[in-house]
Design a protein around this motif. Structure first.
Motif, PDB file in Angstrom:
ATOM      1  N   ASP A  21       0.889  -1.033   0.049  1.00  0.00           N
ATOM      2  CA  ASP A  21      -0.044   0.112   0.031  1.00  0.00           C
ATOM      3  C   ASP A  21       0.824   1.430  -0.041  1.00  0.00           C
ATOM      4  O   ASP A  21       0.609   2.186  -0.792  1.00  0.00           O
ATOM      5  N   ALA A  22       2.131   1.170   0.745  1.00  0.00           N
ATOM      6  CA  ALA A  22       2.689   2.369   0.965  1.00  0.00           C
ATOM      7  C   ALA A  22       3.576   2.294  -0.385  1.00  0.00           C
ATOM      8  O   ALA A  22       3.723   3.607  -0.912  1.00  0.00           O
ATOM      9  N   ALA A  23       4.041   1.432  -1.025  1.00  0.00           N
ATOM     10  CA  ALA A  23       4.908   1.514  -2.287  1.00  0.00           C
ATOM     11  C   ALA A  23       4.013   1.850  -3.341  1.00  0.00           C
ATOM     12  O   ALA A  23       4.468   2.383  -4.546  1.00  0.00           O
ATOM     13  N   SER A  24       2.722   1.695  -3.347  1.00  0.00           N
ATOM     14  CA  SER A  24       1.682   2.072  -4.410  1.00  0.00           C
ATOM     15  C   SER A  24       1.908   3.620  -4.906  1.00  0.00           C
ATOM     16  O   SER A  24       1.661   3.988  -5.907  1.00  0.00           O
ATOM     17  N   VAL A  25       2.407   4.331  -3.849  1.00  0.00           N
ATOM     18  CA  VAL A  25       2.644   5.820  -3.925  1.00  0.00           C
ATOM     19  C   VAL A  25       3.579   5.992  -5.114  1.00  0.00           C
ATOM     20  O   VAL A  25       3.431   6.939  -6.050  1.00  0.00           O
ATOM     21  N   TYR A  26       4.585   5.084  -5.318  1.00  0.00           N
ATOM     22  CA  TYR A  26       5.601   5.211  -6.526  1.00  0.00           C
ATOM     23  C   TYR A  26       5.252   4.429  -7.619  1.00  0.00           C
ATOM     24  O   TYR A  26       5.848   4.651  -8.937  1.00  0.00           O
ATOM     25  N   GLY A  27       4.119   3.448  -7.709  1.00  0.00           N
ATOM     26  CA  GLY A  27       4.005   2.779  -8.809  1.00  0.00           C
ATOM     27  C   GLY A  27       4.708   1.618  -9.220  1.00  0.00           C
ATOM     28  O   GLY A  27       5.717   1.391  -8.518  1.00  0.00           O
ATOM     29  N   GLY A  28       4.806   1.307 -10.409  1.00  0.00           N
ATOM     30  CA  GLY A  28       5.779   0.296 -10.909  1.00  0.00           C
ATOM     31  C   GLY A  28       5.292  -1.363 -10.681  1.00  0.00           C
ATOM     32  O   GLY A  28       4.120  -1.284 -10.333  1.00  0.00           O
ATOM     33  N   LYS A  29       5.930  -2.156 -11.127  1.00  0.00           N
ATOM     34  CA  LYS A  29       5.657  -3.518 -11.036  1.00  0.00           C
ATOM     35  C   LYS A  29       6.567  -4.204  -9.986  1.00  0.00           C
ATOM     36  O   LYS A  29       7.589  -3.914  -9.929  1.00  0.00           O
ATOM     37  N   TYR A  30       5.955  -5.350  -9.426  1.00  0.00           N
ATOM     38  CA  TYR A  30       6.494  -5.949  -8.404  1.00  0.00           C
ATOM     39  C   TYR A  30       6.129  -7.321  -8.358  1.00  0.00           C
ATOM     40  O   TYR A  30       5.048  -7.983  -8.741  1.00  0.00           O
ATOM     41  N   LEU A  31       7.151  -8.313  -8.201  1.00  0.00           N
ATOM     42  CA  LEU A  31       6.869  -9.677  -8.049  1.00  0.00           C
ATOM     43  C   LEU A  31       6.582 -10.043  -6.626  1.00  0.00           C
ATOM     44  O   LEU A  31       7.254  -9.850  -5.632  1.00  0.00           O
ATOM     45  N   VAL A  32       5.171 -10.751  -6.470  1.00  0.00           N
ATOM     46  CA  VAL A  32       4.633 -10.785  -4.849  1.00  0.00           C
ATOM     47  C   VAL A  32       4.284 -12.334  -4.793  1.00  0.00           C
ATOM     48  O   VAL A  32       3.702 -12.895  -5.529  1.00  0.00           O
ATOM     49  N   GLY A  33       4.912 -12.654  -3.757  1.00  0.00           N
ATOM     50  CA  GLY A  33       4.331 -14.017  -3.298  1.00  0.00           C
ATOM     51  C   GLY A  33       3.919 -13.932  -1.612  1.00  0.00           C
ATOM     52  O   GLY A  33       3.572 -12.927  -1.256  1.00  0.00           O
ATOM     53  N   THR A  34       3.877 -14.855  -0.993  1.00  0.00           N
ATOM     54  CA  THR A  34       3.265 -15.301   0.208  1.00  0.00           C
ATOM     55  C   THR A  34       4.383 -14.529   1.200  1.00  0.00           C
ATOM     56  O   THR A  34       5.435 -15.356   1.508  1.00  0.00           O
ATOM     57  N   ARG A  35       4.065 -13.349   1.782  1.00  0.00           N
ATOM     58  CA  ARG A  35       5.005 -12.848   2.774  1.00  0.00           C
ATOM     59  C   ARG A  35       6.448 -12.355   2.047  1.00  0.00           C
ATOM     60  O   ARG A  35       7.195 -12.225   2.709  1.00  0.00           O
TER      61      ARG A  35
END
Length: 158
Positions: A108-122
């Motif tokens: 949520d905090a990173a959404s300010v910067y935008g971009g793509k992220y690889l996201v997994g469990t924790r």
């Protein structure tokens, strides 16, 4: 009774994936010795993603090992651990969280910067989008696009 040959059923794939997981857990827990190879490199690609999905939340070092990097830990806190990987393919940041809700707060905090992220469990990996695509088969997870915050184009005058 003769065992079936030529076709591995679902049970065979589950047993194979489970065996790979056990080997990886044993290697990780015991230190693994001098050999720098990983269990993910020796097994089929689909097993490494399955194994990573289970093991990856545990430690930054496990995720780094699955991607073939020697990580440098840059943040050690109660809420998260971050490690930096510098490789020929590119640089990336691995962040792990002790709880899923802390990962969601971070995103949520990173959404300010935008971009793509690889996201997994924790866990989250931050890198250029093309590198995320290359890491995904080894780690699993989903590539998420976060919205940036900033001015939006207004209507143009005619």
């Amino acid at each position: 009774m003769q065992p079936q040959r030529g076709r591995a059923g679902r049970g065979g794939r589950v047993a194979s994936a489970t065996g790979g997981l056990v080997l990886l857990l044993l290697a990780t827990a015991c230190g693994g010795g001098e050999d720098k190879g990983t269990a993910a490199e020796s097994g089929p690609t689909n097993v490494s993603a399955t194994v990573a999905g289970v093991v990856a939340p545990a430690k930054v070092e496990v995720i780094a090992d699955l991607t073939g990097c020697e990580v440098r830990i840059r943040t050690e806190a109660d809420e998260l651990r971050e490690g930096v990987c510098r490789t020929e393919r590119g640089d990336y940041l691995i962040t792990t969280f002790p709880q899923e809700k802390l990962k969601l707060t971070w995103l949520d905090a990173a959404s300010v910067y935008g971009g793509k992220y690889l996201v997994g469990t924790r866990w989250v990996v931050s890198a250029k989008p093309e590198l995320l695509e290359r890491l995904r088969p080894r780690l699993g997870g989903k590539i998420q696009q976060l919205r940036g915050v900033g001015p939006t184009p207004g209507p143009t005058a005619r």
